[in-house]
Design an enzyme around this catalytic site. Structure first.
Site, short mmCIF file in Angstrom:
data_model
loop_
_atom_site.label_atom_id
_atom_site.label_comp_id
_atom_site.label_asym_id
_atom_site.label_seq_id
_atom_site.Cartn_x
_atom_site.Cartn_y
_atom_site.Cartn_z
N LYS A 1 27.29 31.37 20.48
CA LYS A 1 26.89 30.90 21.81
C LYS A 1 25.42 30.50 21.80
CE LYS A 1 26.08 32.71 26.50
NZ LYS A 1 26.17 33.92 27.35
N ASP B 1 19.39 31.09 30.33
CA ASP B 1 20.43 31.23 31.35
C ASP B 1 19.85 31.74 32.66
OD1 ASP B 1 22.79 31.40 32.71
OD2 ASP B 1 23.45 33.25 31.73
N LYS C 1 20.71 34.41 38.77
CA LYS C 1 20.45 35.79 38.38
C LYS C 1 19.22 36.31 39.10
CE LYS C 1 21.97 35.34 33.51
NZ LYS C 1 23.01 36.38 33.46
N ASP D 1 19.81 34.47 25.36
CA ASP D 1 21.23 34.18 25.54
C ASP D 1 21.78 33.26 24.45
OD1 ASP D 1 23.41 34.95 27.04
OD2 ASP D 1 23.34 33.21 28.37
N ASP E 1 27.45 31.69 36.46
CA ASP E 1 26.81 32.58 35.50
C ASP E 1 27.79 33.07 34.43
OD1 ASP E 1 24.68 33.93 34.39
OD2 ASP E 1 24.93 35.72 35.63
N GLU F 1 29.02 31.15 32.15
CA GLU F 1 28.97 29.85 31.49
C GLU F 1 29.22 29.91 29.99
OE1 GLU F 1 25.68 31.56 29.81
OE2 GLU F 1 26.24 31.70 31.92
N ARG G 1 31.41 31.41 28.19
CA ARG G 1 32.82 31.23 27.79
C ARG G 1 33.24 29.76 27.89
NH1 ARG G 1 34.51 35.53 32.16
NH2 ARG G 1 32.42 36.17 31.50
#
Length: 478
Positions: A244, A249, A256, A268, A327, A329, A331
């Site tokens: 990933k 993020d 967030k 992230d 959030d 995202e 996946r």
């Protein structure tokens, strides 16, 4: 860190590893008075004793076996981290290790702990030279390590340093495009092929997950493909790694909070750092395996024409997804990469991602949550690697009932599954995009540390690289 095997001991600062007080006579030049002092310290439950020879230091470490071999090895790594601190305090630049214990690899574990603890990220500090650690060379006596073992230690610790640095770089340096450039440089240095898909190519491919997440950003996404293909690979079909690559993020429109959340979200992309730096080690060590790695990369922001809760997007596979939380995202970009992997008819696919807070909450900083469709034999091999490297795994089930939680009334699936089982429902989402043996590793709890402990520095940790490389080095062995 530079490593060297000495045919004749020339370095003055010296560490001696013993597992029995009777072996104190093997410590070169030790006097009766010093031997008596070391014995008293060990009898008082000390495990590391320093002898100040004024122009140099001698260290004696008493190795004590733990309940398991893995715990013993980890205790030696942690002892190495302790000695690194002492070397820094005394401004030592070089040390030689002699292993007189019955544990044949003790010198390597000790050096590993010292090296991993010696990492610093000082690129943006004006006082970098002043605060930099001094230790730069670790030598081994010829009886304490082999050339092959030292080369492997060097490649793996170099890869971990690189991964930690990638994670520590801020977004204003490490955009998705810059991440791809960094990976290309690693490929050129170590010998693996790198292909970078730009936004136009991603659009042409129809990677709807990546493009949806990228809609809130002014910076373009990238999709980086790495390949190491030796002529005599043991595997007929490739092993594919997926990482990933969310370089930052914010949570998107589902924003967030900043404190203890968004403030560390430059990390992230830890999965991307893990797989790309593992590829560096794979190529450096010339492992006899055909390995491909994929990194879908973008930042996730609430600007521009950002995707929003309620949107329905079409993934690269053609499957539709109802977005209920922007959030969630990671996946989405992983789903596109996992579908891309099908073109290789892979033998095994392994994805690494800082995917869920649920995984972090469950096992914290002490292990990795995993799940997947690979064989029990493959999973056991990973568990063995995890224990050997003390990067341990906790397997979660992929029961059908968790899949029911991500069913949607308006699309094929939705991108969140409710308030329970969050790590598993994320895994069930990814399962929709695989048709091959696969394991998902959720590294959310271990990829970034808020303070230094043992050989783990504050910031990016590189956690998981040693486990993965251990698995690959031993791949196919009985």
């Amino acid at each position: 860190m530079k490593f060297k095997i000495l045919q004749k001991v020339a370095g003055k600062n010296h560490l001696f590893i013993i597992d029995d007080l009777a072996k104190l006579n093997l410590v070169s030049g030790i006097t009766e008075e010093e031997s008596a002092f070391v014995s008293r310290e060990f009898n008082a439950e000390m495990t590391l004793v320093t002898l100040n020879r004024y122009s140099y230091y001698v260290f004696v470490y008493l190795l004590k076996s733990k309940k398991t071999e893995a715990q013993t090895n980890e205790s030696v790594r942690k002892a190495g981290a302790e000695l690194q601190g002492i070397c820094s305090k005394y401004k030592l630049s070089e040390i030689t290790i002699s292993n007189f214990s019955a544990h044949s690899h003790a010198a390597l574990f000790y050096a590993e702990g010292m090296t991993l603890a010696n990492y610093q990220f000082l690129k943006y500090r004006a006082d970098a030279k002043k605060v930099a650690y001094t230790l730069s060379n670790i030598n081994f006596t010829k009886e304490s390590a082999t050339a092959k073992e030292v080369a492997q230690l060097s490649a793996i610790t170099d890869a971990i340093y690189m991964a930690r640095t990638l994670v520590n770089e801020p977004l204003n340096y490490l955009s998705a495009e810059q991440l791809s450039k960094e990976i290309a440089a690693m490929g050129k240095e170590s010998g693996f092929k790198v292909t970078i898909l730009n936004k136009a190519r991603i659009e042409k491919e129809g990677m709807g997950g990546i493009l949806a997440v990228n809609r809130g950003s002014i910076a373009p996404p990238t999709f980086t493909v790495m390949e190491y293909a030796p002529k005599k690979a043991l595997n007929k079909s490739p092993i594919v790694l997926v990482g990933k690559g969310i370089v930052y993020d914010t949570g998107g429109v589902s924003l967030k909070p900043t404190l203890n959340s968004m403030d560390r979200m430059k990390s992230d992309m830890s999965g991307a750092a893990l797989v790309s730096c593992a590829m560096y080690a794979i190529a450096t060590l010339q492992l006899p395996l055909h390995v491909i790695a994929l990194v879908p990369a973008t930042d996730n922001r609430p600007g521009e024409n950002a995707y929003v809760p309620g949107d329905i997007i079409t993934m690269y596979s053609g499957k539709t997804v109802e977005v209920l939380n922007t959030d969630a995202e990671g996946r989405l970009v992983l789903g596109d990469a996992l579908h891309w992997a099908k073109r290789y008819t892979p033998e095994l696919v392994l994805d690494f991602a800082t995917l869920t807070g649920a995984a972090s909450a469950a096992v914290g900083e002490h292990g990795i949550v995993c799940m997947g469709t690979a064989s029990d034999e493959t999973k056991q091999s990973f568990r063995n690697s995890g224990f050997r490297q003390y990067e341990r795994l906790v397997e979660y089930p992929l029961w059908d009932e968790y899949g029911d939680q991500i069913k949607s009334e308006v699309a094929d699936i939705k991108n969140v599954g409710g308030s329970t089982g969050g790590a598993i429902t994320a895994g069930k989402f990814l399962e929709h995009f695989v048709d091959y043996p696969w394991i998902h590793f959720d590294i959310a709890g271990v990829s970034f540390a808020t303070s230094k402990h043992g050989y783990i520095p504050s910031g990016g940790t590189g956690y998981g690289i040693r486990m993965l490389l251990d698995f690959l080095i031993n791949y196919g062995k009985a």
